[in-house]
Write a protein that holds these residues in place. Structure first.
Motif, PDB file in Angstrom:
ATOM      1  N   ASN A  30     -75.028 -22.531  10.027  1.00 42.76           N
ATOM      2  CA  ASN A  30     -74.039 -22.463  11.102  1.00 42.76           C
ATOM      3  C   ASN A  30     -73.199 -21.190  11.042  1.00 42.76           C
ATOM      4  N   SER A  32     -73.195 -17.280  12.228  1.00 41.60           N
ATOM      5  CA  SER A  32     -73.864 -16.440  13.229  1.00 41.60           C
ATOM      6  C   SER A  32     -74.537 -15.247  12.555  1.00 41.60           C
ATOM      7  N   ARG A  68     -76.181 -28.785  18.489  1.00 36.11           N
ATOM      8  CA  ARG A  68     -74.950 -27.999  18.412  1.00 36.11           C
ATOM      9  C   ARG A  68     -75.209 -26.655  17.736  1.00 36.11           C
ATOM     10  N   SER A  71     -76.524 -24.411  20.481  1.00 38.61           N
ATOM     11  CA  SER A  71     -75.528 -24.044  21.487  1.00 38.61           C
ATOM     12  C   SER A  71     -74.479 -23.074  20.943  1.00 38.61           C
ATOM     13  N   GLU A  72     -74.177 -23.139  19.634  1.00 40.29           N
ATOM     14  CA  GLU A  72     -73.113 -22.309  19.072  1.00 40.29           C
ATOM     15  C   GLU A  72     -73.611 -21.067  18.353  1.00 40.29           C
ATOM     16  N   HIS A  73     -74.881 -21.067  17.890  1.00 41.40           N
ATOM     17  CA  HIS A  73     -75.329 -19.964  17.035  1.00 41.40           C
ATOM     18  C   HIS A  73     -76.683 -19.386  17.459  1.00 41.40           C
TER      19      HIS A  73
END
Length: 348
Positions: A30, A32, A68, A71-73
Motif C-alpha cells: 500500500n 505508492s 482498495r 483504487s488508491e495505489h
C-alpha cells in the motif's frame, strides 16, 4: 498483512473451506510506487490511451482490501480500443519494477484479438494486483489470452470482468503457470441475446504454491451460452481451489451453461478442492457441470512407458494432452510455443 481475497459469489458452509483465500501479504503493497515495465503493441486500426482512465468498480473481484489497493495505489492505467487482430500488452516485473497495480479497460468494437502477459525478469519477490474490464460490442468476436508467467516468489491477483453484447462471442484462454500465490477471478456478464462465452484455462502448481480460481457467469440474454473448461496439474505440496458458478437469471430462456474442471495430482502432498455451483431462476435452460481430481491412470502410464518413455515423460505427455484444447486457443504461435515449452520445463 493477513487478508481475505477472491470470495465466492454465494457463501457456502465453512466446512468446505473455499469461500475465500487467506493470504499473508508484504506490508509495503500500500505504498505508492512507479511501474515502468509495460509495453503496448496495437494491431491495425487499434489504439490506446493512458489519459483519463478511471479505476473500475468490479461486480466481484478480489475483495475489499485488494480493490482498495487498486483504487488508491494504481500505477499503470490503459484504455484500449480494439479493432482487428494482433494487439498485445506485456507487463514485466522484477527487481526494478517489483509492484504492478494495474487497470486495463477494453472496448472490443469489431472482431479482434488481445494477448495480455505478466512475467518476471528475475527472481525478485514481485506483487501484481490487476483489474481488467472488457466490453464486447454487439456482433463482435473477441479472442483473449491472459498469461501469467510470474516467478515462484511472487504474488498474483487478477480480476477480469467481461460484458458480452447481442450476438457476440468471447474465446478466452487463460494460462496460470506462476506465483507463490495466484488468485484469479473471472466474471462473465452475458447480457445480450445469443451471446457466447468459451473460457478455457490451464494451470500448473508445485512446491508450496497456492492456486485459487474463481469463475462466475451470469446469463441474462435469451439463448446465451457459457462454457468453463479448466485443466491443471499440481505437484509437491501445492494447494488448488476451483470455484465455478453459473447463474441462469430471469429472461435467459434457451440458455446453456457448462463447467468442467479436472486436476491431475502429481504427488501425495498436493491437494485439490472444487466447488461447482449452478443457480437458476428461469425455465427452459440447460446446466451441466463436472469436477474431478486424481493421479494419472496407471494403465495409461503403463501403455505410454511401454513405448520407451520414462515415467516423467509419460506424465508430461498426459498433461500436454489435457492442455491441448486451451493451447490451441492461444492466438500467437510464438507465445503458444513459449507456453508449451514452459509447461515442459515445469514438469521436468
Amino acid at each position: 498483512m493477513l487478508i481475505k481475497a477472491n470470495p465466492t459469489p454465494m457463501r457456502t458452509s465453512r466446512n468446505f473451506g473455499i469461500n475465500n483465500i487467506k493470504v499473508e501479504l508484504p506490508e509495503n503493497i500500500n505504498e505508492s510506487i512507479d511501474f515502468g515495465g509495460a509495453q503496448v503493441f496495437c494491431g491495425d486500426d487499434a489504439f490506446f490511451t493512458s489519459e483519463g482512465v478511471s479505476v473500475p468498480t468490479l461486480r466481484y473481484g478480489q475483495g475489499e482490501e485488494l480493490s482498495r489497493n487498486i483504487s488508491e495505489h494504481c500505477n499503470s492505467k490503459y484504455k484500449l480500443y480494439l479493432k482487428g487482430d494482433g494487439s498485445r500488452i506485456e507487463y514485466t516485473m522484477g527487481s526494478d519494477n517489483p509492484r504492478l497495480i494495474n487497470v486495463l479497460d477494453i472496448e472490443a468494437q469489431s472482431d479482434t484479438s488481445l494477448t495480455v502477459i505478466y512475467k518476471c525478469s528475475d527472481e525478485a519477490e514481485c506483487f501484481h494486483n490487476g483489474a481488467l474490464r472488457i466490453n464486447i460490442h454487439d456482433g463482435c468476436r473477441m479472442r483473449l489470452n491472459v498469461i501469467n508467467m510470474t516467478n515462484g516468489a511472487s504474488f498474483n491477483f487478477d480480476s477480469v470482468e467481461c460484458t458480452l453484447g447481442r450476438d457476440s462471442r468471447l474465446d478466452f484462454a487463460a494460462v496460470d503457470f506462476g506465483g507463490r500465490v495466484s488468485a484469479t477471478n473471472y466474471f462473465f456478464d452475458l447480457r445480450g441475446d445469443n451471446s457466447d462465452c468459451h473460457f478455457g484455462m490451464i494451470y500448473l502448481g508445485g512446491g508450496s504454491e497456492v492456486k485459487d480460481i474463481n469463475c462466475i457467469a451470469e446469463l441474462y440474454g435469451k439463448k446465451t451460452n457459457a462454457v468453463f473448461d479448466v485443466k491443471g496439474a499440481i505437484d509437491g505440496a501445492c494447494r488448488k481451489s476451483f470455484k465455478g458458478t453459473i447463474n441462469f437469471l430471469r429472461g435467459c430462456r434457451g440458455a446453456v451453461g457448462t463447467e468442467d474442471e479436472y486436476c491431475l495430482l502429481l504427488s501425495d502432498g498436493a491437494k485439490s478442492t472444487a466447488l461447482p455451483m449452478m443457480l437458476c431462476t428461469e425455465e427452459d435452460v440447460e446446466g451441466n457441470h463436472s469436477t474431478a481430481s486424481g493421479k494419472a491412470d496407471p494403465s495409461r502410464l503403463f501403455y505410454i512407458m511401454s513405448r520407451g518413455l520414462s515415467y516423467r515423460d509419460a506424465v508430461k505427455l498426459i498433461v500436454r494432452a489435457n492442455f491441448s484444447a486451451v493451447l490451441d486457443m492461444i492466438v500467437d504461435e510464438e507465445i503458444r510455443a513459449l507456453v508449451s515449452d514452459m509447461a515442459d520445463g515445469r514438469l521436468s
